[in-house]
Design an enzyme around this catalytic site. Structure first.
Site, PDB file in Angstrom:
ATOM      1  CG  ASP A   1      -1.689  -1.283   1.410  1.00  0.00           C
ATOM      2  OD1 ASP A   1      -2.060  -1.900   0.406  1.00  0.00           O
ATOM      3  OD2 ASP A   1      -1.891  -1.686   2.568  1.00  0.00           O
TER       4      ASP A   1
ATOM      5  CD  GLU B   1      -8.819  -2.289  -2.069  1.00  0.00           C
ATOM      6  OE1 GLU B   1      -9.113  -2.387  -0.873  1.00  0.00           O
ATOM      7  OE2 GLU B   1      -8.317  -3.218  -2.721  1.00  0.00           O
TER       8      GLU B   1
END
Length: 541
Positions: free
Chosen positions: A13, A193
């Protein structure tokens, strides 16, 4: 060339920012403490682990957090003379490590916070609570000085799309203000997302991840003349993915962020995974890669070759080379602070778990709860960053009964590990054995037969990992290595080796642990820890 991944091992991420000539990447740490890893580079080729900013209980307390919860998807930006770090602290997601429900499969707890600092190395502020409506928050600084928080919106209602789009709300004077707007519902790939917003040539560009963080992962782009939309999709919709190329070395590519170099070129960081051969499991977890991108005449972003796939070797921006000192292979624990490569699990109070001053030159672990505990667990470990490596340690430990254990552990989470430990029982006395926790439909632990050890002497413990093969050994003093006859399965230390109903988002670690399940906190002293990567596989026997 840039050799990808630039951040090997569990570093998912990524969020990137440039401040002057310095580049910083923040990545998720999940249940590992301290929270958020920040790496530093000056040339986009060489990187060093610089700091972990969430170090206090007031910023992060993960006691009781299930596996793969904790810190998700930090976003690091710079504006107004401050670094801004926004992150999610997940308290519940899915099922327990044994496959049982944590109360509900649909109701989740995602708490989003913001901390700031004038320096990347801190001190970082007390957190500002933002919301709990979803995860993957990011902060957008518009050119008029206003700021906006974006995040994935979670919808728990029956029959709903759990990933119900990207919401945005203005942030001012330490809180969210105004109405929350859903600016992007996502595409047919679903699981929308990881939003990041940018402004360029009069357009707002929205970058998201879709398809889930597994084999179907990808990066989606959309744009709008207005901040709140509507957002039109990129002509190719997905601008980077491995989903149709199982032959590539870098799989699972997605969850991206953009940075502009000093001369105006655009680079993308993204997470990826390197599976074992034949598209096997990703024991190194989700890693971070980077490569150049180009803006077309139509105003859309694409990979340099137009193929939309991740690159194992990518062109550099031509910045002056800037190398960093290489971390030592061997740590002798001669300083009062834990070496930067190591972390522990969940607790903001490490003094309850270990000490580097109680016996100088040693890492002392205080026996705490079991290997499966989600509270106070004395386990200190570092990331596995290569498919082939050796690790060893020397331990002094005199257990009095079978509830006291200490040793060398190869760990993914509470339901996936191999643990070479010393213990004691009334039949064999002081002994050595391996406990393995294996993911399957009926959670079971397996044990090797105990190997008797003499009392009162240090024991050297060793592990050799060659892709999916794992071997353990021990020796007393300067004697020969004694290899355990069993070969263990290293491939279970991965996201893909999944227990029923259990989310998996981290990566393999190797380190040391100590348990005293009788509650008397018997300690173990570790004299050193050696971790040595190999680019090839060998049979140490």
């Amino acid at each position: 060339m840039i050799q990808n991944p630039v951040l090997p091992g569990f570093n998912p991420d990524p969020s990137i920012v440039r401040v002057g000539d310095d580049y910083y990447i923040a990545t998720s740490t999940f249940e590992w403490y301290p929270g958020v890893q920040i790496h530093h580079s000056r040339d986009l080729v060489h990187w060093r682990l610089l700091t972990r900013p969430l170090t206090r209980a007031s910023q992060l307390n993960m006691l009781g957090a299930p596996d793969s919860c904790g810190v998700w998807a930090p976003c690091l930006t710079y504006a107004d003379g401050l670094f801004w770090l926004i992150y999610t602290d997940v308290k519940r997601y899915g099922r327990t490590s044994t496959g049982g429900a944590t109360g509900s499969a649909s109701l989740r707890d995602f708490h989003n916070y913001l901390v700031t600092s004038p320096s990347i190395e801190g001190p970082w502020s007390e957190p500002v609570y933002l919301n709990s409506s979803g995860f993957d928050p990011s902060l957008f600084h518009d050119d008029d000085g206003r700021k906006y928080v974006l995040n994935q919106l979670w919808d728990h209602r029956p029959g709903s799309n759990r990933f119900n789009g990207i919401v945005m709300q203005e942030y001012a004077q330490g809180r969210l203000i105004g109405k929350r707007e859903n600016i992007f519902k996502g595409t047919a790939h679903g699981l929308t997302e990881a939003p990041h917003l940018y402004k360029r040539n009069g357009y707002y560009y929205l970058l998201t991840a879709e398809g889930g963080t597994g084999w179907n992962h990808g990066v989606t782009m959309a744009r709008s003349r207005n901040l709140s939309g509507p957002y039109e999709l990129h002509p190719e919709q997905t601008i980077l993915s491995s989903r149709h190329r199982p032959d590539l070395a870098l799989q699972r590519a997605g969850h991206a962020d953009l940075v502009e170099t000093q001369d105006g070129r655009t680079y993308m960081v993204y997470l990826c995974g390197r599976p074992l051969r034949n598209r096997g499991t990703c024991t190194l977890g989700r890693e971070t890669a980077i490569q150049p991108m180009v803006w077309g005449e139509d105003g859309w972003l694409r990979t340099v070759d137009g193929l939309g796939t991740p690159e194992l070797a990518a062109a550099t921006p031509g910045l002056p080379e800037h190398r960093f000192a290489v971390l030592p292979v061997r740590e002798d624990f001669d300083v009062p602070e834990l070496p930067v490569a190591f972390q522990w699990l969940r607790s903001p109070w490490p003094e309850e778990l270990f000490s580097l001053t109680a016996r100088p030159g040693h890492l002392r672990l205080y026996g705490r709860e079991s290997m499966g505990s989600q509270f106070r667990q004395a386990l200190v470990a570092r990331r596995q960053q290569s498919h082939c490596y050796s690790a060893s340690t020397v331990v002094e430990f005199e257990p009095e009964h079978y509830q006291q254990q200490a040793g060398l552990v190869c760990y993914y989470n509470a339901s996936k590990f191999h643990y070479l430990y010393i213990s004691h029982d009334e039949v064999v006395g002081r002994h050595l054995r391996v406990m393995s926790s294996l993911p399957n439909h009926v959670q079971t632990d397996t044990f090797t037969a105990p190997i008797a050890l003499p009392s009162g002497v240090p024991v050297q413990l060793r592990v050799e990992v060659d892709e999916e093969r794992m071997l353990f050994a021990y020796r007393i003093g300067d004697g020969d290595w004694q290899w355990l006859p069993q070969q263990f399965d290293a491939s279970i230390l991965s996201d893909e080796a999944n227990a029923p109903g259990m989310p998996n988002f981290t990566g393999a670690f190797v380190g040391v642990a100590c348990q005293d399940m009788a509650g008397t906190a018997l300690h173990a002293d570790f004299d050193d820890f050696e971790y040595r990567e190999r680019p090839y596989c060998v049979n140490p026997k």
